[in-house]
Design a protein around this motif. Structure first.
Motif, short mmCIF file in Angstrom:
data_model
loop_
_atom_site.label_atom_id
_atom_site.label_comp_id
_atom_site.label_asym_id
_atom_site.label_seq_id
_atom_site.Cartn_x
_atom_site.Cartn_y
_atom_site.Cartn_z
N THR A 41 -29.95 -20.26 6.28
CA THR A 41 -28.99 -21.28 6.69
C THR A 41 -29.72 -22.60 6.90
N ASN A 42 -28.96 -23.62 7.22
CA ASN A 42 -29.58 -24.90 7.56
C ASN A 42 -29.97 -24.86 9.03
N VAL A 43 -31.24 -25.00 9.28
CA VAL A 43 -31.75 -24.86 10.64
C VAL A 43 -31.86 -26.24 11.29
N SER A 62 -32.56 -29.74 12.54
CA SER A 62 -33.23 -30.77 11.73
C SER A 62 -33.01 -32.13 12.36
N GLU A 63 -33.71 -33.10 11.81
CA GLU A 63 -33.45 -34.49 12.19
C GLU A 63 -32.04 -34.84 11.73
N VAL A 64 -31.41 -35.78 12.44
CA VAL A 64 -30.06 -36.20 12.06
C VAL A 64 -30.08 -36.72 10.62
N GLY A 65 -29.14 -36.23 9.83
CA GLY A 65 -29.02 -36.69 8.46
C GLY A 65 -29.88 -35.94 7.47
N GLU A 66 -30.72 -35.01 7.94
CA GLU A 66 -31.57 -34.23 7.03
C GLU A 66 -31.11 -32.78 7.03
N TYR A 67 -31.36 -32.11 5.92
CA TYR A 67 -31.03 -30.71 5.84
C TYR A 67 -32.30 -29.91 5.57
N LEU A 82 -25.16 -17.86 15.72
CA LEU A 82 -26.04 -19.03 15.84
C LEU A 82 -25.37 -20.15 16.63
#
Lengths: 103, 370
Positions: A42-44, A46-51, A77
């Motif tokens: 999954t997408n863990v 992250s910085e805002v705006g990053e995947y 999650l």
């Protein structure tokens, strides 16, 4: 990933490499069969705006509403305290996998 | 109207302006080319809808066409002294409408002129008048520069923006320089209702409602989309000190939006992996709501349930919207069934905490009388 019916219990057994994890195969949200979903990552955080993709093979996503569950704990999650499915201990001996079913 | 025996902060007050020409002395000469009768008539500061009840309450409008809100001394006597308001936060509707202008450099210059005019005519007149910085948000870097220029003025509490954003939703990183500058200058940000025009697009996603009543009832669309955008795009993750207030959008819809956002998040969390908490948690921590127009259900007890569902009694800031036609009087608008503590928080405590207002002291003008 494989689903079993043992007595009245529906179990989904997930494999990641040589490790096995067993969860109740019923989503804690609306009762969908988790084994019909996707075992992956999954997408863990992250910085805002990053995947950032991660936790590959550790996350089971419900086929109905997309709730994500950590297969190692059964906890979701997004709301690990309240949304969780039962997790069963798994023991492997040679080629055999045992799931400890507790009432 | 009687003044209540307790401190009151009024978080949404509108100063009047006889005409845009009042800004001429504050506007650099290169912009005077636009200050002609016909050009001014086309400015987006002109409202797109005729209002069946007039914009300013008719109680304040005189036969010669003037109205009391043009004059700081009349505002002082009618609002501050007359209703016992200790601080009145002036929210300028002229600069927020400038955000709709495609002529962005002029909009930025006019917003600066407005800020200087506001300080000289209003904030310097009485310390109980507090100000909101106007910016041309469609030029975020110029807006940030203006916030830095004027942000340290002790009378300025916040940056004010139109709830209907120009060009794209407020959460887009395009606007980051504005949030950054607000935080850098220890300012809050207010979003105030307004009729979209120009760069802001149509009032509704489906177009233009046919009546003012529909328009006013539907303003909540902008507030909801604005809150959704700010939260989901991680603005409060990037700027943890940023605090915002939504003015003139009501608040009864907030619990429903919280539930819906949290539900969407449970299902689509991986699309916004930068959020570390539930969306509703960001709203409770970072977003406040002006009370006007106060919700008026048949049974006022339902409002206490709404506040309970919001999960915090610190999110509502009293506001009158003086001198507009639908303004709320502090002694009449809060239902009698509200507990005294809650009433005190709404009228004063929540705003004091949000803006860091000092306790009211005896003013230079005569004390209000109950």
């Amino acid at each position: 990933m494989r689903a079993f019916q043992v007595g009245k219990s529906r179990i989904v057994l997930c494999r990641r490499g040589d490790e096995f994890y067993a969860l109740r195969d019923i989503c804690s949200h609306h009762g969908a069969q988790l084994s019909g979903g996707v075992l992956g990552g999954t997408n863990v955080a992250s910085e805002v705006g990053e995947y950032r993709f991660g936790r590959d093979g550790e996350v089971l996503r419900c086929p109905r509403h997309g709730f994500e569950f950590d297969i190692t704990t059964g906890r979701s999650l997004h709301d690990p305290k309240r949304q969780r499915v039962k997790s069963y201990p798994v023991v492997t001996r040679g080629d055999e996998v045992f799931i400890e079913l507790t009432p | 109207m009687t003044a209540l025996r307790q401190p009151i902060a009024d978080c949404d007050v509108h100063e009047g302006m006889r005409s845009f020409m009042e800004l001429k002395p504050y506007l650099a000469k290169q912009w005077h080319m636009y200050l002609t009768r016909d050009s001014l008539g086309r400015l987006p500061t002109k409202h797109a809808y005729a209002n069946p009840t007039n914009g300013t309450t008719m109680e304040l409008v005189h036969d010669d066409g003037s109205s009391d809100d043009w004059f700081p001394e009349r505002m002082r006597s009618r609002l501050l002294d007359g209703m016992g308001i200790d601080y009145a936060v002036i929210v300028g509707v002229v600069p927020e409408a400038l955000c709709a202008m495609p002529q962005t450099k002029f909009a930025a210059a006019a917003a600066s002129a407005y800020n200087d005019w506001l300080i000289e005519k209003w904030l310097s007149f009485d310390g109980r008048f507090k100000g909101s910085i106007g910016v041309a948000a469609q030029e975020p870097l110029l807006a940030a520069r203006e916030i830095d220029r004027i942000g340290s003025h002790p009378g300025m509490l916040q940056v004010n923006l139109p709830m209907a954003s120009p060009l794209m939703p407020w959460g887009h990183e395009y606007f980051d320089p504005i949030w950054e500058a607000a935080v850098r200058n220890d300012l809050r940000v207010s979003f105030h209702v307004g009729t979209p025009t120009g760069l802001m697009g149509a009032p509704w996603a489906s177009g233009w409602p046919a009546t003012y009543m529909e328009l006013r009832s539907g303003f909540i669309h902008h507030f909801q989309s604005g809150v959704i955008s700010l939260v989901c795009n991680g603005v409060f993750e990037k700027f943890p000190k940023l605090k915002v207030v939504m003015l003139e959008g009501g608040f009864a819809w907030v619990p429903a939006l919280m539930w819906r956002l949290d539900q969407s998040w449970s299902e689509a969390r991986r699309e916004v992996p930068w959020l570390t908490r539930r969306p509703s948690d960001y709203i409770r921590e970072h977003v406040r709501f002006g009370t006007q127009p106060f919700e008026e259900p048949d049974d006022p007890a339902h409002l206490l349930q709404v506040i309970d569902m919001m999960g915090s009694d610190e999110m509502l800031l009293f506001s009158t919207d003086y001198p507009h036609w639908d303004f709320d009087a502090p002694d009449r608008v809060i239902p009698a069934n509200f507990p005294a503590e809650l009433k005190k928080k709404i009228l004063w405590g929540n705003a004091q905490q949000f803006y860091g207002l000092p306790d009211p002291v005896s003013q230079e003008s005569p004390a209000s009388v109950s």
